[in-house]
Write an enzyme that holds these catalytic residues in place. Sequence first.
Site, PDB file in Angstrom:
ATOM      1  N   GLU A   1      -2.098   5.030   7.547  1.00 24.89           N
ATOM      2  CA  GLU A   1      -3.125   5.606   6.661  1.00 24.89           C
ATOM      3  C   GLU A   1      -2.416   6.664   5.830  1.00 24.89           C
ATOM      4  O   GLU A   1      -2.072   7.723   6.340  1.00 24.89           O
ATOM      5  CB  GLU A   1      -4.245   6.262   7.492  1.00 24.89           C
ATOM      6  CG  GLU A   1      -4.936   5.333   8.465  1.00 24.89           C
ATOM      7  CD  GLU A   1      -5.997   4.468   7.806  1.00 24.89           C
ATOM      8  OE1 GLU A   1      -6.274   4.648   6.605  1.00 24.89           O
ATOM      9  OE2 GLU A   1      -6.529   3.592   8.499  1.00 24.89           O
ATOM     10  N   GLY A  36      -0.568  10.126   7.384  1.00 21.26           N
ATOM     11  CA  GLY A  36       0.254  11.154   6.758  1.00 21.26           C
ATOM     12  C   GLY A  36       0.697  10.708   5.385  1.00 21.26           C
ATOM     13  O   GLY A  36       0.042   9.879   4.741  1.00 21.26           O
ATOM     14  N   SER A  37       1.844  11.211   4.955  1.00 23.63           N
ATOM     15  CA  SER A  37       2.300  10.949   3.589  1.00 23.63           C
ATOM     16  C   SER A  37       2.872   9.542   3.450  1.00 23.63           C
ATOM     17  O   SER A  37       3.348   8.945   4.417  1.00 23.63           O
ATOM     18  CB  SER A  37       3.369  11.970   3.219  1.00 23.63           C
ATOM     19  OG  SER A  37       4.452  11.843   4.110  1.00 23.63           O
ATOM     20  N   THR A  38       2.833   9.033   2.240  1.00 21.53           N
ATOM     21  CA  THR A  38       3.400   7.713   1.953  1.00 21.53           C
ATOM     22  C   THR A  38       4.901   7.710   2.223  1.00 21.53           C
ATOM     23  O   THR A  38       5.448   6.725   2.726  1.00 21.53           O
ATOM     24  CB  THR A  38       3.087   7.335   0.493  1.00 21.53           C
ATOM     25  OG1 THR A  38       1.662   7.233   0.378  1.00 21.53           O
ATOM     26  CG2 THR A  38       3.716   6.013   0.088  1.00 21.53           C
ATOM     27  N   GLU A  39       5.543   8.842   1.939  1.00 22.91           N
ATOM     28  CA  GLU A  39       6.986   8.957   2.165  1.00 22.91           C
ATOM     29  C   GLU A  39       7.351   8.707   3.643  1.00 22.91           C
ATOM     30  O   GLU A  39       8.200   7.871   3.952  1.00 22.91           O
ATOM     31  CB  GLU A  39       7.386  10.376   1.740  1.00 22.91           C
ATOM     32  CG  GLU A  39       8.840  10.670   1.680  1.00 22.91           C
ATOM     33  CD  GLU A  39       9.062  12.177   1.491  1.00 22.91           C
ATOM     34  OE1 GLU A  39       8.104  12.904   1.163  1.00 22.91           O
ATOM     35  OE2 GLU A  39      10.202  12.612   1.702  1.00 22.91           O
ATOM     36  N   LYS A  45       0.840  13.119  18.684  1.00 18.35           N
ATOM     37  CA  LYS A  45       1.476  14.342  18.164  1.00 18.35           C
ATOM     38  C   LYS A  45       0.705  14.877  16.959  1.00 18.35           C
ATOM     39  O   LYS A  45       0.628  14.223  15.926  1.00 18.35           O
ATOM     40  CB  LYS A  45       2.915  14.068  17.709  1.00 18.35           C
ATOM     41  CG  LYS A  45       3.610  15.363  17.285  1.00 18.35           C
ATOM     42  CD  LYS A  45       4.895  15.145  16.506  1.00 18.35           C
ATOM     43  CE  LYS A  45       4.691  15.175  15.016  1.00 18.35           C
ATOM     44  NZ  LYS A  45       4.306  16.490  14.471  1.00 18.35           N
ATOM     45  N   CYS A  97      -7.063  13.154   1.846  1.00 16.15           N
ATOM     46  CA  CYS A  97      -6.334  11.984   1.347  1.00 16.15           C
ATOM     47  C   CYS A  97      -7.164  11.214   0.328  1.00 16.15           C
ATOM     48  O   CYS A  97      -6.634  10.649  -0.618  1.00 16.15           O
ATOM     49  CB  CYS A  97      -5.969  11.075   2.508  1.00 16.15           C
ATOM     50  SG  CYS A  97      -7.391  10.706   3.545  1.00 16.15           S
ATOM     51  N   GLY A 130       5.363   7.386   5.880  1.00 16.34           N
ATOM     52  CA  GLY A 130       4.859   6.045   6.212  1.00 16.34           C
ATOM     53  C   GLY A 130       5.905   4.972   5.944  1.00 16.34           C
ATOM     54  O   GLY A 130       6.094   4.043   6.738  1.00 16.34           O
ATOM     55  N   GLU A 183       0.315  12.378  -5.886  1.00 19.15           N
ATOM     56  CA  GLU A 183      -0.630  13.073  -5.020  1.00 19.15           C
ATOM     57  C   GLU A 183      -0.238  14.556  -4.936  1.00 19.15           C
ATOM     58  O   GLU A 183       0.883  14.878  -4.563  1.00 19.15           O
ATOM     59  CB  GLU A 183      -0.616  12.451  -3.614  1.00 19.15           C
ATOM     60  CG  GLU A 183      -1.705  13.026  -2.736  1.00 19.15           C
ATOM     61  CD  GLU A 183      -1.663  12.494  -1.309  1.00 19.15           C
ATOM     62  OE1 GLU A 183      -0.573  12.391  -0.734  1.00 19.15           O
ATOM     63  OE2 GLU A 183      -2.742  12.193  -0.769  1.00 19.15           O
TER      64      GLU A 183
END
Length: 491
Positions: free
Chosen positions: A271, A249-252, A197, A305, A254, A402
């Site tokens: 990642e 994508g974002s840490t959130e 996706k 990133c 993730g 970030e």
Amino acid sequence: MAKAAKNNTSKLKFDTINYAPAPESKSSAKIEAQYDLFINGKFEKPSSKKYFDTINPATEEKLSSVADANAADVDKAVKAARTAYDKVWSKMPAKERAKYIYRIARMIQERAREFAVIETLDGGKPIRESRDIDVPLVANHFFYYAGWADKLEYAFPNRSPKSLGVAGQIIPWNFPLLMAAWKIAPALATGNTVVLKPAETTPLTALKLAEIIQESDLPPGVVNIITGAGATGAAIVNHPDINKIAFTGSTEVGKLIQRAVAGTDKKVTLELGGKAANIIFEDAPIDQAVEGIINGIYFNQGHVCCAGSRLFVQESVYKEVMRKLKDRIATLIVGDPMDKNTDVGAINSKQQLETIHKYINIGKKEGLEIFESSCALPKKGFFCRPTLFTNVAQSSRIAQEEIFGPVLAIQTFRTDDEVIEKANNTPFGLSAGVWTDKGSKIFNLTTKLRAGVIWANTYNKFDPTSPFGGYKESGFGREGGLHGLGAYLNV
Ligand code: NAP
Ligand code: MG
């Protein structure tokens, strides 16, 4: 004489920012008015019957409508991937698998211009970047992993590497086609099948890739590409018949994914975000270092990133670096991403532009000193001036969080130990840069900086043979190189 040279320099600077427009032609880009889901080798209507728009962030014009896949569509795609895995792909001799991957690489090269143009129209990055960096790297990635497909027993000697099954892959909007290549190429080379996706704001090059995959005669169901928003991604993550989740994508998000797969036997690689330190020592080649800072944070609008978003300058060269950096920022051309002269293109979405503005205001409220380029911005579209903050404290949100935009936080240091401590003082650990004349200093820092990738006297350089990934909240697992194979195998 010295005075004349100085005058020439300032005149040169003036001339460089007045290039005549050199727009890339859109004629090679064939964009359909509507795109369906690519499932089992065919484009199918979504069972949700819903579509969403993808726009050009440089003009705010609609480019196309794209299908919004719901859980039933995800299920269909996973079933197609499972059948293809069981009946065809896992049984095919590895050297035959490799031929398909080579073919995809060649077809990407043949249609490189079309991919570059669509990447720039849909995502806002300068055409120079998509043409010279993204698309060539995409083809190279497929070539590289095609080469590994029939050599897995050499990659993992004395073990018997086995594919995992169906991989669910979710990617972000900053390198849409490159992230698709990073995910699909190693998965196919190791004998897995895929449901991928792309991000909501940049689905078009992944759908173009689906067209190539269809033309390449890859067996139906080996690669399925479905579009949608976060809910579609979550449906992939939660599908019970998926063996591996690969997320960038974002840490959130993730963290959400990590929680969702806890207690299942799904393998995961994440990642995530970054807050890289770019470190300049007094013995560095200063002009090259300034170019590296610019490349690290302003090209691709800071949508990277591993962007060098924190700059540490040794005190003795601070004034020189700042003078050269500000001069260089003044020459950056911000505007139409389709213009071959453009250095800084469009911010990917209105929402991302608001996030960047929010952080710039936080920096101002914290009392940091701000400097921004004085260039004019286009009237339409989402644009942000290259910006930097000085006098930044370690605790500043500008130095800790970030931002994912063209905003640089600058600090100074005196000793190696001080800069190592400051650079490591972040929840992230994706990348870093070191600029110095001394090899010993480079080795000292690379062993002590907690970052997955460290560049020395260069920045933001990628190669398919080199592993990439983070420490701490930047995620785990490696993509690229031999390491990238391991993420899709049981060994
Ligand atoms: P994001 O919001 O996390 O989105 C990434 C992908 O996940 C998108 O396809 C998104 O769909 C999807 N998604 C959203 N919510 C989800 C959920 N609950 N479950 C499953 N999937 C979900 O990140 P982004 O804003 O697109 O990308 C920027 C971030 O990516 C930055 O933090 C950047 O550092 C990171 N990044 C990391 C690397 C690396 O290699 N470490 C490389 C590139 C980018 P929608 O687009 O529809 O929301
Ligand atoms: Mg778009």
